[in-house]
Design an enzyme around this catalytic site. Structure first.
Site, mmCIF file in Angstrom:
data_model
loop_
_atom_site.group_PDB
_atom_site.id
_atom_site.type_symbol
_atom_site.label_atom_id
_atom_site.label_comp_id
_atom_site.label_asym_id
_atom_site.label_seq_id
_atom_site.Cartn_x
_atom_site.Cartn_y
_atom_site.Cartn_z
ATOM 1 C CB CYS A 81 -17.252 -47.437 119.082
ATOM 2 S SG CYS A 81 -18.160 -48.705 119.983
ATOM 3 N NE ARG A 124 -13.930 -49.420 118.227
ATOM 4 C CZ ARG A 124 -14.036 -48.962 116.982
ATOM 5 N NH1 ARG A 124 -13.018 -48.324 116.428
ATOM 6 N NH2 ARG A 124 -15.156 -49.137 116.293
ATOM 7 C CG ASP A 176 -14.591 -52.731 116.138
ATOM 8 O OD1 ASP A 176 -14.409 -53.247 117.257
ATOM 9 O OD2 ASP A 176 -15.695 -52.714 115.560
#
EC number: 3.1.3.48
Length: 145
Positions: free
Chosen positions: A9, A15, A118
């Site tokens: 990520c 994440r 995000d």
């Protein structure tokens, strides 16, 4: 079967750490690691997972308290058999780090969830949505592998 899986990520604090932990539990014969594309640039190398994601992971039975953010490297890309990213643009970023990685880089949410946004510094609802998508995407990969 893939033996080494890399989850990527942006900063490696929200994440990808959650996806890493979930996939480790789902795929016990696969080594799973995570990294961030902009971890170094964001001054996050060595940082703990985001506190909101630690809380959500705990609710899912996962422990992110020992996680430390790691910058994606060429060596990570070479090490992995498959690389899973959260957003389509991240495929290009991974390829910029290692052109050889392009053929083995896919969206984590490619089987239905698509882009996993995000949640960093957003509301708890954004974190919950991302976690739900990550969990579903990981389950989809588990079925495919």
């Amino acid at each position: 079967m893939f033996k080494r899986m890399l989850i990527v990520c942006t900063g490696n604090i929200c994440r990808s750490p959650l996806a890493e932990m979930l996939l480790k539990g789902m795929l016990p014969n696969t080594e799973v690691r995570s990294a961030g594309i902009l971890t170094d640039k964001s001054d996050l190398v060595g940082s703990r997972a985001d506190h909101s994601m630690i809380r959500i992971a705990r609710e899912l039975g996962e422990d992110l308290s020992l996680h430390r953010a790691h910058q994606l490297t060429v060596e990570d890309c070479i090490w992995s058999d498959i690389i899973l990213v959260m957003e389509p643009d991240q495929i290009r970023f991974v390829s910029d780090i290692s052109i050889e990685a392009r053929g083995k880089t896919f969206l984590l949410g490619q089987w239905g969830e698509g882009r996993i946004n995000d949640p960093f510094m957003k509301s708890s609802q954004h974190y919950q949505t991302a976690a739900t998508q990550i969990q579903s995407a990981c389950q989809s990969w588990q079925k495919k592998l």
